[in-house]
Design a protein around this motif. Structure first.
Motif, PDB file in Angstrom:
ATOM      1  N   ASP A 105      39.774 -82.898  88.578  1.00  0.00           N
ATOM      2  CA  ASP A 105      39.312 -81.709  87.858  1.00  0.00           C
ATOM      3  C   ASP A 105      38.125 -81.992  86.941  1.00  0.00           C
ATOM      4  O   ASP A 105      37.616 -81.081  86.287  1.00  0.00           O
ATOM      5  N   ARG A 115      37.926 -79.405  83.948  1.00  0.00           N
ATOM      6  CA  ARG A 115      38.200 -80.176  82.725  1.00  0.00           C
ATOM      7  C   ARG A 115      36.923 -80.900  82.329  1.00  0.00           C
ATOM      8  O   ARG A 115      36.339 -81.633  83.129  1.00  0.00           O
ATOM      9  N   ARG A 148      35.066 -83.532  79.701  1.00  0.00           N
ATOM     10  CA  ARG A 148      35.428 -84.639  78.812  1.00  0.00           C
ATOM     11  C   ARG A 148      34.174 -85.214  78.152  1.00  0.00           C
ATOM     12  O   ARG A 148      33.109 -85.274  78.759  1.00  0.00           O
ATOM     13  N   GLU A 195      38.681 -83.214  75.369  1.00  0.00           N
ATOM     14  CA  GLU A 195      38.845 -82.668  76.710  1.00  0.00           C
ATOM     15  C   GLU A 195      39.067 -81.167  76.603  1.00  0.00           C
ATOM     16  O   GLU A 195      39.970 -80.713  75.897  1.00  0.00           O
ATOM     17  N   THR A 214      39.720 -77.515  78.634  1.00  0.00           N
ATOM     18  CA  THR A 214      40.087 -76.754  79.818  1.00  0.00           C
ATOM     19  C   THR A 214      39.955 -75.276  79.483  1.00  0.00           C
ATOM     20  O   THR A 214      39.489 -74.923  78.391  1.00  0.00           O
TER      21      THR A 214
END
Length: 248
Positions: free
Chosen positions: A99, A120, A122, A182, A184
């Motif tokens: 992801d 996702r 990061r 992170e 989402t």
């Protein structure tokens, strides 16, 4: 010598297409890394075609999101992977990083979606073990929050959390740390990894002080939080909801 890795570059007006051939292994990874990083720094948008690239082992696929992270992460750097047979996407799924990058079956689809945000996102930052650590971590979070268009309320809470976690690393672990963020669609996860195996101790919550309010503050403002032990240290993490939860 074993299999080699070759790179073909197709530089276009606002993006680059890199076609990798041969085998991706520990030995050839630096070649792929240099090529991807150069294109990301030069152009900012890269379509990486791995359809004719073999994987020496599934763990090597982690190179792809690592390169994106090193280049600054989305939206500073934008990268998608063309994987006609799905081999790399399957390997990425097995090592829990599928992801972090979008995968597409053809170059045309990759080009169309190169601006899309991965599921996702990061970003991480090394923080020294000195009195500037918390301020460094807060600036890092502010920059990411601006890039990711996070709300002012969420950014304020996230600053409190990262300041507390980094303060613990400096004052109690006594080591430098790595802050990882992170994002989402639902949460922002803040993690701080330090070099001490000593567990943090909960202290009374003091809402007057900007820092030093202890784990009770983390517990109050986060959706979840926890501690992950490593042989050489630990990671303390907390997740914040992007959308305020409705009262029960």
């Amino acid at each position: 010598m074993g299999p080699n890795l070759h790179v073909d570059l197709d530089r276009r007006a606002d993006h680059a297409v890199l076609r990798l051939h041969g085998q991706l292994s520990v030995r050839t990874a630096p070649v792929a890394r240099r090529a991807m990083l150069k294109s990301l720094f030069d152009v900012g948008k890269v379509v990486v075609d791995v359809s004719r690239l073999q994987l020496a082992n599934p763990e090597c696929v982690a190179l792809l999101p690592s390169v994106l992270n090193t280049a600054g992460g989305w939206p500073t750097a934008r990268m998608v992977v063309v994987d006609a047979e799905g081999v790399f996407e399957d390997a990425a799924r097995r090592v829990h990083c599928s992801d972090l990058l979008p995968f597409y079956p053809a170059t045309e689809a990759g080009v169309r979606h190169v601006d899309d945000r991965p599921a996702r996102v990061r970003r991480d930052c090394a923080v020294p073990a000195d009195p500037t650590a918390s301020a460094t971590a807060r600036r890092f979070l502010q920059e990411a929050a601006a890039d990711w268009d996070l709300s002012p309320d969420l950014t304020e809470v996230a600053q409190l959390v990262v300041s507390e976690l980094v303060s613990n690393a400096v004052e109690h672990a006594g080591t430098s740390s790595t802050v990882a963020l992170e994002l989402t669609d639902e949460t922002l996860k803040i993690s701080v990894r330090d070099g001490s195996t000593t567990q943090p101790v909960a202290r009374p919550l003091d809402m007057v002080s900007f820092r030093g309010r202890g784990l009770p503050l983390i517990d109050r403002v986060s959706r979840h939080w926890g501690i992950l032990d490593h042989p050489d240290g630990k990671t303390v993490w907390a997740t914040l909801s992007l959308v305020p939860e409705e009262p029960v």
